[in-house]
Design an enzyme around this catalytic site. Structure first.
Site, mmCIF file in Angstrom:
data_model
loop_
_atom_site.group_PDB
_atom_site.id
_atom_site.type_symbol
_atom_site.label_atom_id
_atom_site.label_comp_id
_atom_site.label_asym_id
_atom_site.label_seq_id
_atom_site.Cartn_x
_atom_site.Cartn_y
_atom_site.Cartn_z
ATOM 1 N N GLY A 34 43.960 39.560 32.726
ATOM 2 C CA GLY A 34 43.779 39.245 31.607
ATOM 3 C C GLY A 34 41.774 40.591 30.929
ATOM 4 N N MET A 39 39.009 52.426 35.677
ATOM 5 C CA MET A 39 38.974 51.062 34.466
ATOM 6 C C MET A 39 38.841 50.037 34.974
ATOM 7 S SD MET A 39 40.398 52.327 30.634
ATOM 8 C CE MET A 39 40.311 54.235 30.021
ATOM 9 N N LEU A 51 42.381 42.706 28.455
ATOM 10 C CA LEU A 51 43.297 43.799 29.070
ATOM 11 C C LEU A 51 42.302 45.546 28.721
ATOM 12 C CD1 LEU A 51 46.575 42.480 27.596
ATOM 13 C CD2 LEU A 51 45.249 41.957 29.838
ATOM 14 N N GLN A 96 41.228 32.817 44.144
ATOM 15 C CA GLN A 96 41.321 34.287 44.574
ATOM 16 C C GLN A 96 40.068 35.281 44.379
ATOM 17 O OE1 GLN A 96 43.797 35.856 41.627
ATOM 18 N NE2 GLN A 96 42.713 37.961 42.268
ATOM 19 N N GLY A 150 44.500 50.628 31.645
ATOM 20 C CA GLY A 150 44.607 49.930 32.813
ATOM 21 C C GLY A 150 46.102 49.216 33.123
ATOM 22 N N HIS A 151 45.296 48.009 32.746
ATOM 23 C CA HIS A 151 46.705 47.453 32.633
ATOM 24 C C HIS A 151 47.502 47.237 31.414
ATOM 25 C CE1 HIS A 151 42.926 44.402 32.536
ATOM 26 N NE2 HIS A 151 43.735 44.316 33.858
ATOM 27 N N SER A 155 38.162 45.380 33.655
ATOM 28 C CA SER A 155 37.628 44.336 33.592
ATOM 29 C C SER A 155 36.320 43.992 33.520
ATOM 30 C CB SER A 155 38.982 43.137 33.658
ATOM 31 O OG SER A 155 39.925 43.075 33.277
HETATM 32 P P1 AMP Z 1 42.915 42.244 36.974
HETATM 33 O O1 AMP Z 1 43.756 41.708 35.762
HETATM 34 O O2 AMP Z 1 42.134 43.179 37.514
HETATM 35 O O3 AMP Z 1 43.249 41.533 37.980
HETATM 36 O O4 AMP Z 1 44.540 43.337 37.131
HETATM 37 C C1 AMP Z 1 46.187 43.305 36.809
HETATM 38 C C2 AMP Z 1 46.585 44.624 37.550
HETATM 39 O O5 AMP Z 1 46.275 45.934 36.673
HETATM 40 C C3 AMP Z 1 46.733 45.415 39.084
HETATM 41 O O6 AMP Z 1 47.351 45.118 39.106
HETATM 42 C C4 AMP Z 1 45.406 46.038 39.077
HETATM 43 O O7 AMP Z 1 45.697 46.620 39.923
HETATM 44 C C5 AMP Z 1 46.251 46.748 37.701
HETATM 45 N N1 AMP Z 1 44.449 47.240 37.330
HETATM 46 C C6 AMP Z 1 43.075 47.027 37.130
HETATM 47 N N2 AMP Z 1 42.725 48.199 36.412
HETATM 48 C C7 AMP Z 1 43.206 48.870 36.479
HETATM 49 C C8 AMP Z 1 43.768 50.559 36.347
HETATM 50 N N3 AMP Z 1 41.843 51.188 35.945
HETATM 51 N N4 AMP Z 1 44.110 51.765 35.890
HETATM 52 C C9 AMP Z 1 45.985 50.902 36.576
HETATM 53 N N5 AMP Z 1 45.999 49.925 37.031
HETATM 54 C C10 AMP Z 1 44.795 48.866 36.644
#
Ligand code: AMP
Length: 268
Positions: free
Chosen positions: A18, A171, A20, A48, A23-24, A173
């Site tokens: 979340g 990017m 978001l 984690q 990137g997400h 969170s």
């Molecule tokens: P997270 O919410 O940080 O666990 O990320 C969820 C998914 O989004 C994971 O597959 C991350 O690698 C992807 N993600 C996070 N930040 C980026 C970004 N800046 N560009 C591309 N994918 C991203």
């Protein structure tokens, strides 16, 4: 999901924690292009996070996230709470070895065990045909890809490029934790990685020298550097001499915020 599968619909899935951002959203968009149905999950997975990490304060802007998911026409959102995912009798874990020994595996003990366990559970629940992960978390992506293969999940793994702010900052969170002054410093991480990449593409082969130069730059802006490493892009084994494809990864603290980034360098 079973019903949709029986109807012959293809299901794409992108798990997230979340808060978001673009990137997400890039993962959801790619899934929508490639599948009939797109599923997102939002779950801040306690397993984690280390005891001194930011599980409690991790941003959870649920309403805003739901609006974004609607706008992106994501078909389903799965957002369980910790008690839904981990009953008091929960005693199983999924662990990928070797790939998890270095980099974030070293600085965040137990982190990847938490990731692979929850992602394996999410795969069982959502039953996707294709899953979408970001290169931003490169080691995590390689670990999940390994798990899918090793445990015979009938799933196609799709790696999506890192989405960046206009100045190059990856990017995340966690960027919202940064003060204006820290945000200005944080851009040096991607600049350092790009400079490393440029030097490699210009013909530099000595990884030790490149790492020294990069570390000197990071030291100027970071209060604590967890690692700056150049590894084989597939095995994640550290390299002394440049051999492509290679991934250069960094993890460091800017103020109290731990940021990670990487560049994947392919032969031209
Ligand atoms: P997270 O919410 O940080 O666990 O990320 C969820 C998914 O989004 C994971 O597959 C991350 O690698 C992807 N993600 C996070 N930040 C980026 C970004 N800046 N560009 C591309 N994918 C991203």
């Amino acid at each position: 999901m079973e019903r949709l599968r029986l109807q012959g619909k293809s299901i794409g899935f992108a798990p997230t924690m979340g808060a978001l951002h673009e990137g997400h959203l890039s993962l959801f968009r790619r899934s929508r292009e490639e599948n009939d149905i797109t599923v997102a999950s939002i779950f801040v997975n306690p397993m984690q996070f280390g005891p001194k990490e930011d599980f409690k304060k991790y941003p959870r802007p649920m309403l805003q996230d739901c609006r974004l998911l609607e706008k992106e026409k994501v078909n389903y959102l799965f957002c369980p709470g910790p008690a839904d995912m981990y009953s008091p009798e929960f005693h199983t874990s999924v662990e990928v070895n070797t790939l998890t020994e270095g980099l974030c595996g070293k600085s965040r003990p137990g982190h990847f065990k938490g990731v692979t366990t929850v992602v394996a559970k999410l795969f069982q629940i959502v039953k996707p045909h294709r899953v979408y992960f970001g290169s931003k978390d490169y080691q995590q992506a390689m670990v999940i890809q390994r798990m899918i293969h090793d445990l015979n999940f009938d799933i196609d793994f799709c790696l999506c490029p890192t989405v960046r702010e206009s100045d190059g900052l990856a990017m995340s969170s966690r960027n919202r934790y940064l003060s204006a002054e820290e945000r200005a410093r944080a851009v040096v991480i991607s600049r350092t990685l790009f400079a490393f990449q440029d030097a490699v593409l210009a013909g530099e082969k000595n990884v030790g020298k490149l790492k020294q130069q990069a570390l000197a730059k990071l030291k100027k802006i970071s209060d604590k550097i967890d690692y700056l490493e150049a590894v084989d892009a597939r095995s994640l084994q550290p390299l002394d001499r440049v051999r492509l494809p290679m991934t250069v990864l960094a993890a460091c603290f800017v103020g109290k915020t731990r940021l990670i980034d990487n560049v994947i360098i392919h032969a031209r």
